[in-house]
Design a protein around this motif. Sequence first.
Motif, PDB file in Angstrom:
ATOM      1  N   SER A 146       0.899  -1.277   0.043  1.00 16.13           N
ATOM      2  CA  SER A 146       0.025  -0.111  -0.198  1.00 16.13           C
ATOM      3  C   SER A 146       1.076   1.266  -0.086  1.00 16.13           C
ATOM      4  O   SER A 146       2.102   1.227   0.604  1.00 16.13           O
ATOM      5  N   ARG A 156      -3.995   3.134   2.442  1.00 20.35           N
ATOM      6  CA  ARG A 156      -4.114   2.168   3.634  1.00 20.35           C
ATOM      7  C   ARG A 156      -5.347   1.891   3.874  1.00 20.35           C
ATOM      8  O   ARG A 156      -5.609   0.747   4.265  1.00 20.35           O
ATOM      9  N   GLU A 195      -7.198  -1.970   3.479  1.00 21.18           N
ATOM     10  CA  GLU A 195      -7.846  -2.649   4.656  1.00 21.18           C
ATOM     11  C   GLU A 195      -9.451  -2.946   4.217  1.00 21.18           C
ATOM     12  O   GLU A 195      -9.807  -4.083   4.551  1.00 21.18           O
ATOM     13  N   LEU A 201      -7.056  -6.890   2.445  1.00 22.09           N
ATOM     14  CA  LEU A 201      -5.771  -6.902   2.366  1.00 22.09           C
ATOM     15  C   LEU A 201      -4.763  -6.526   3.566  1.00 22.09           C
ATOM     16  O   LEU A 201      -5.103  -5.541   4.150  1.00 22.09           O
ATOM     17  N   THR A 202      -3.946  -7.561   3.794  1.00 22.68           N
ATOM     18  CA  THR A 202      -3.012  -7.138   4.849  1.00 22.68           C
ATOM     19  C   THR A 202      -1.773  -6.539   4.270  1.00 22.68           C
ATOM     20  O   THR A 202      -0.984  -7.386   3.751  1.00 22.68           O
ATOM     21  N   ALA A 203      -1.718  -5.267   3.847  1.00 20.73           N
ATOM     22  CA  ALA A 203      -0.790  -4.886   3.046  1.00 20.73           C
ATOM     23  C   ALA A 203       0.345  -3.946   3.746  1.00 20.73           C
ATOM     24  O   ALA A 203       0.338  -3.600   4.912  1.00 20.73           O
ATOM     25  N   ARG A 204       1.599  -4.266   3.314  1.00 16.04           N
ATOM     26  CA  ARG A 204       2.702  -3.603   4.158  1.00 16.04           C
ATOM     27  C   ARG A 204       2.937  -2.194   3.120  1.00 16.04           C
ATOM     28  O   ARG A 204       2.626  -2.086   2.108  1.00 16.04           O
TER      29      ARG A 204
END
Length: 196
Positions: free
Chosen positions: A50, A57, A61, A65-68
């Motif tokens: 993200s 962000r 969410e 997604l569990t984004a870095r």
Amino acid sequence: MTVRVMLISPAMNAALREARFDGDSPLDRSGRASARAAAAEVPSGGLALSGPYRRCRETAEALGLTARTEPALGGWDLAGWAGRRLDEVAAAEPVEVASWLGDPSAAPHGGESLCDLVARTGTWLESLGGPDAPGTSFLAVAEAAVVRAAVVHGLRLPAEAFWRLDVAPLALTELSGRSGRWNVGLGRPLTAPPAG
């Protein structure tokens, strides 16, 4: 090595509706709801990233997604124009806006020029095919300007082509290939197909 990069533009927010040079404003209720509704249409695969802005962000969410957070996917730095509406800036600084729109190396706002944005995005894109890359498939929520810059870089277009590319909220743009040779699939909306 072939790399697949899927870029999703963030959902709508008030700044986008007002044609405001966005800084770090959040999604609004409508944008959050649209992103949640589109979650089932997000393709699977790869490392989720993200951009650092709240809108990116929060979209990631809401899409599940569990984004870095990836700093290289930060929005276009427009410095002195951040938070202002385009029509306000055009009325107050018409010569500067004309320069910004006509010269890709101009940065009358004191931030990044268009050339700088395309170069920064291109450097990130090219790094994904390198030996230190964390994989070969990436799914990233990135500001529309970053998506446009990635297409300009990937297809080796002149920087001025940036102004002719439209990226709608919650659209998926895919780049596949490797350093120096990219193919682009443009702007598939993340919406469920019609029933029936």
